[in-house]
Design a protein around this motif. Structure first.
Motif, mmCIF file in Angstrom:
data_model
loop_
_atom_site.group_PDB
_atom_site.id
_atom_site.type_symbol
_atom_site.label_atom_id
_atom_site.label_comp_id
_atom_site.label_asym_id
_atom_site.label_seq_id
_atom_site.Cartn_x
_atom_site.Cartn_y
_atom_site.Cartn_z
ATOM 1 N N ILE A 1 -4.297 13.474 3.639
ATOM 2 C CA ILE A 1 -3.520 12.263 3.893
ATOM 3 C C ILE A 1 -4.204 11.420 4.969
ATOM 4 O O ILE A 1 -4.325 10.216 4.840
ATOM 5 C CB ILE A 1 -2.074 12.611 4.300
ATOM 6 N N VAL A 2 -4.655 12.064 6.051
ATOM 7 C CA VAL A 2 -5.273 11.343 7.167
ATOM 8 C C VAL A 2 -6.737 11.736 7.293
ATOM 9 O O VAL A 2 -7.086 12.912 7.252
ATOM 10 C CB VAL A 2 -4.537 11.639 8.489
ATOM 11 N N ILE B 1 -7.593 5.768 11.209
ATOM 12 C CA ILE B 1 -7.587 4.832 12.326
ATOM 13 C C ILE B 1 -8.026 3.441 11.872
ATOM 14 O O ILE B 1 -7.427 2.435 12.245
ATOM 15 C CB ILE B 1 -8.480 5.353 13.473
ATOM 16 N N SER B 2 -9.055 3.362 11.068
ATOM 17 C CA SER B 2 -9.555 2.062 10.613
ATOM 18 C C SER B 2 -8.512 1.297 9.805
ATOM 19 O O SER B 2 -8.363 0.086 9.959
ATOM 20 C CB SER B 2 -10.811 2.236 9.762
ATOM 21 N N GLN B 3 -7.787 1.985 8.955
ATOM 22 C CA GLN B 3 -6.785 1.325 8.136
ATOM 23 C C GLN B 3 -5.626 0.829 9.004
ATOM 24 O O GLN B 3 -5.144 -0.280 8.818
ATOM 25 C CB GLN B 3 -6.255 2.267 7.046
ATOM 26 N N VAL B 4 -5.209 1.628 9.958
ATOM 27 C CA VAL B 4 -4.106 1.241 10.832
ATOM 28 C C VAL B 4 -4.498 0.055 11.713
ATOM 29 O O VAL B 4 -3.690 -0.816 12.000
ATOM 30 C CB VAL B 4 -3.650 2.455 11.685
ATOM 31 N N GLN B 5 -5.775 0.003 12.097
ATOM 32 C CA GLN B 5 -6.251 -1.109 12.920
ATOM 33 C C GLN B 5 -6.682 -2.318 12.097
ATOM 34 O O GLN B 5 -7.072 -3.337 12.640
ATOM 35 C CB GLN B 5 -7.408 -0.648 13.810
ATOM 36 N N LEU C 1 0.286 12.424 12.833
ATOM 37 C CA LEU C 1 1.661 11.940 12.687
ATOM 38 C C LEU C 1 1.777 10.480 13.102
ATOM 39 O O LEU C 1 2.458 9.694 12.448
ATOM 40 C CB LEU C 1 2.623 12.805 13.498
ATOM 41 N N ARG C 2 1.096 10.103 14.191
ATOM 42 C CA ARG C 2 1.108 8.699 14.624
ATOM 43 C C ARG C 2 0.496 7.791 13.556
ATOM 44 O O ARG C 2 1.010 6.714 13.273
ATOM 45 C CB ARG C 2 0.330 8.534 15.931
ATOM 46 N N LEU C 3 -0.626 8.230 12.981
ATOM 47 C CA LEU C 3 -1.287 7.422 11.955
ATOM 48 C C LEU C 3 -0.437 7.304 10.694
ATOM 49 O O LEU C 3 -0.371 6.233 10.080
ATOM 50 C CB LEU C 3 -2.667 7.995 11.633
ATOM 51 N N ILE C 4 0.214 8.370 10.306
ATOM 52 C CA ILE C 4 1.093 8.324 9.133
ATOM 53 C C ILE C 4 2.258 7.382 9.391
ATOM 54 O O ILE C 4 2.588 6.538 8.550
ATOM 55 C CB ILE C 4 1.587 9.741 8.758
ATOM 56 N N ALA D 1 2.382 4.876 11.572
ATOM 57 C CA ALA D 1 1.856 3.508 11.632
ATOM 58 C C ALA D 1 1.584 2.970 10.235
ATOM 59 O O ALA D 1 1.833 1.787 9.954
ATOM 60 C CB ALA D 1 0.586 3.474 12.478
ATOM 61 N N THR D 2 1.095 3.818 9.354
ATOM 62 C CA THR D 2 0.832 3.409 7.979
ATOM 63 C C THR D 2 2.139 3.062 7.262
ATOM 64 O O THR D 2 2.233 2.059 6.561
ATOM 65 C CB THR D 2 0.095 4.520 7.213
ATOM 66 N N LEU D 3 3.155 3.888 7.478
ATOM 67 C CA LEU D 3 4.438 3.663 6.813
ATOM 68 C C LEU D 3 5.112 2.369 7.266
ATOM 69 O O LEU D 3 5.792 1.714 6.474
ATOM 70 C CB LEU D 3 5.373 4.844 7.048
ATOM 71 N N ILE D 4 4.915 1.985 8.539
ATOM 72 C CA ILE D 4 5.544 0.752 9.012
ATOM 73 C C ILE D 4 4.669 -0.464 8.758
ATOM 74 O O ILE D 4 5.038 -1.583 9.075
ATOM 75 C CB ILE D 4 5.947 0.834 10.500
ATOM 76 N N GLY D 5 3.497 -0.256 8.192
ATOM 77 C CA GLY D 5 2.654 -1.364 7.759
ATOM 78 C C GLY D 5 1.615 -1.818 8.758
ATOM 79 O O GLY D 5 1.125 -2.934 8.654
#
Length: 86
Positions: A3-4, A35-39, A66-69, A71-75
């Motif tokens: 997933i991450v 990290i790249s996708q979230v940023q 968990l933080r990255l998941i 962040a991904t879920l909230i867009g």
């Protein structure tokens, strides 16, 4: 695939492949988000993408994942958000 982790690149993206190889990113299991996708960093800047993906090597762990998941879920990182006009 997990997933991450750093998102896999295409075989034709040789500059990105070499930049990731130099930073040890290719040793990581690829993921759907990272990290790249979230940023919001896309593959148009291979060196920056490889640098940010390499941060995951240092920061990886359950809490980071968990933080990255979350962040991904909230867009986070999406460039298509529409700002409301005041």
């Amino acid at each position: 695939m997990s997933i991450v982790g750093p998102r896999p690149c295409l075989p034709s993206q040789t500059e990105l492949i070499e930049a990731r190889r130099a930073r040890g990113v290719n040793e990581l299991r690829p993921g759907v988000t990272g990290i790249s996708q979230v940023q919001g960093i896309d593959m148009s800047d291979p060196k920056k993408l490889a640098e940010v993906d390499a941060l995951y090597i240092e920061q990886s762990g359950l809490l980071c994942d968990l933080r990255l998941i979350l962040a991904t879920l909230i867009g986070a990182g999406r460039g298509d958000r529409v700002r409301k006009k005041a």
